[in-house]
Design a protein around this motif. Structure first.
Motif, mmCIF file in Angstrom:
data_model
loop_
_atom_site.group_PDB
_atom_site.id
_atom_site.type_symbol
_atom_site.label_atom_id
_atom_site.label_comp_id
_atom_site.label_asym_id
_atom_site.label_seq_id
_atom_site.Cartn_x
_atom_site.Cartn_y
_atom_site.Cartn_z
ATOM 1 N N GLU A 142 -32.627 12.555 7.124
ATOM 2 C CA GLU A 142 -31.695 11.550 6.590
ATOM 3 C C GLU A 142 -31.225 10.560 7.645
ATOM 4 O O GLU A 142 -31.105 10.884 8.825
ATOM 5 C CB GLU A 142 -30.477 12.214 5.948
ATOM 6 C CG GLU A 142 -29.479 12.818 6.898
ATOM 7 C CD GLU A 142 -28.139 13.138 6.219
ATOM 8 O OE1 GLU A 142 -27.676 12.358 5.383
ATOM 9 O OE2 GLU A 142 -27.564 14.186 6.562
ATOM 10 N N PHE B 36 -31.640 9.661 2.240
ATOM 11 C CA PHE B 36 -32.602 10.738 2.459
ATOM 12 C C PHE B 36 -34.036 10.243 2.298
ATOM 13 O O PHE B 36 -34.341 9.426 1.423
ATOM 14 C CB PHE B 36 -32.355 11.871 1.464
ATOM 15 C CG PHE B 36 -31.130 12.685 1.743
ATOM 16 C CD1 PHE B 36 -31.162 13.718 2.664
ATOM 17 C CD2 PHE B 36 -29.943 12.405 1.095
ATOM 18 C CE1 PHE B 36 -30.028 14.472 2.924
ATOM 19 C CE2 PHE B 36 -28.801 13.151 1.350
ATOM 20 C CZ PHE B 36 -28.845 14.190 2.265
ATOM 21 N N MET C 12 -31.711 16.547 -2.887
ATOM 22 C CA MET C 12 -31.023 16.265 -1.625
ATOM 23 C C MET C 12 -30.468 17.534 -0.983
ATOM 24 O O MET C 12 -30.250 17.579 0.238
ATOM 25 C CB MET C 12 -29.886 15.267 -1.863
ATOM 26 C CG MET C 12 -30.360 13.858 -2.172
ATOM 27 S SD MET C 12 -28.975 12.753 -2.564
ATOM 28 C CE MET C 12 -29.869 11.267 -3.056
#
Length: 358
Positions: free
Chosen positions: A180, A260, A312
């Motif tokens: 990320e 991300f 995520m």
């Protein structure tokens, strides 16, 4: 002046401002370069371990520090005197690594001067920090391997870059899958006119280089970051009356985003009937984990999520700290509160008369 020449002049202007004009945070005339002052208590002892000269030549406040960093490899974009790098070096531990990139010689001199000091201060057998000179728009020219960083951070620097799309694209390329980009920066509520962009003081103060927020969202998506997530934000105050007069028609905000690198993310929040349960095991976050401004996940509570949020958490370094419920077998439509609602008139259409497709 060509686009390349303008970018070079802009870079030289920023180098002079941060290398020679500013001598400390007290010289700044706005709070644009400051992240949130309410720093978590656990970070304060970490900053106390950093050399005084490094701290003195840091132009800002706060610390851009995402969760769960032990053992990770981090790239800091616009690392300056190295303050954030040396803080993160303690959070990644001796097995992790932090690399800082900056274009200003004076700042890099300070950062490099204290590598050995911090190695000894942290009790490491060898340094876990290094610094490279370069432009963030040209990260591909540095000796940095693609798909090699777990996390990329930046603290109020991307607004100073002349080609922000290039910065975001290079960051995407350098991240590992599931990695990320976690960064704070300045955004405007409308596009900043060219005469303000060309103002050296406004630009150096991190204001006139700010992106219009929706332009940023579109640039991030174009770079591959399909679902940008806003973590926190606050209005920026300007105490200088002269600057206030120049920018009075524009509102500026400091905001932290996490982006991300997950190629399977969808453009909107789709409902697959999934949920997660946070186990409370991320260090310093025993009671809840905040993924973003709209996802504050309390420990032990079943928390419904969209498919993107599920990924995520499931496909990143956060996976060991959650229990995952559901899969992608059944689709229930779009989340009305965080996606696009059904656009069609839901009254009876069969016998409505009329025609046409629009």
């Amino acid at each position: 002046m060509s686009k390349a020449s303008a970018a070079t002049a802009q870079n030289e202007q920023v180098q002079q401002y941060y290398g020679q004009t500013l001598q400390g945070s007290h010289d700044l005339q706005t709070n644009a370069c400051c992240t949130d002052d309410a720093m978590p208590q656990y970070l304060k002892p970490i900053l106390s371990n950093i050399h005084d000269e490094v701290m003195m030549r840091y132009y800002g406040c706060g610390l851009v520090s995402p969760e769960q960093l032990l053992g990770t490899r981090i790239l800091d974009l616009g690392s300056g005197s190295g303050r954030d790098c040396y803080a993160l070096a303690q959070l990644v531990g001796e097995q992790g690594e932090v690399i800082g990139v900056d274009m200003t010689d004076e700042q890099l001199d300070v950062a490099n001067r204290h590598i050995e000091y911090h190695q000894q201060k942290f009790g490491y057998q060898q340094p876990n920090t290094q610094f490279k000179k370069g432009y963030l728009e040209q990260l591909d020219l540095l000796d940095l391997a693609p798909n090699s960083f777990d996390v990329i951070v930046s603290n109020c620097v991307i607004n100073l870059c002349s080609d922000k799309a290039a910065v975001l694209k290079h960051a995407f390329d350098l991240l590992k899958p599931g990695g990320e980009l976690y960064f704070s920066d300045v955004y405007a509520n409308k596009r900043v006119p060219k005469d303000l962009v060309d103002d050296p003081l406004l630009y150096g103060e991190c204001l006139s280089g700010a992106l219009y927020w929706n332009d940023f969202i579109n640039l991030a998506k174009a770079a591959g970051f399909t679902d940008p997530r806003l973590v926190e934000d606050r209005p920026i105050t300007v105490d200088n009356p002269m600057l206030q007069e120049k920018i009075k028609h524009i509102d500026f905000y400091s905001a932290t985003y996490r982006l991300f690198k997950l190629p399977e993310l969808e453009s909107h929040c789709e409902d697959y009937g999934q949920a997660v349960i946070y186990q409370g095991t991320i260090e310093h976050h025993p009671h809840a984990f905040t993924l973003d401004k709209h996802h504050h996940i309390e420990t032990g509570k079943v928390f419904p999520v969209c498919g993107n949020t599920w990924r995520m958490l499931h496909d990143t370094r956060f996976a060991p700290h959650f229990t995952f419920i559901g899969n992608f077998d059944t689709h229930y439509g779009i989340y009305a509160d965080c996606g696009t609602s059904l656009p069609f008139d839901q009254s009876s259409a069969v016998n409505s008369g009329g025609g046409g497709c629009c």
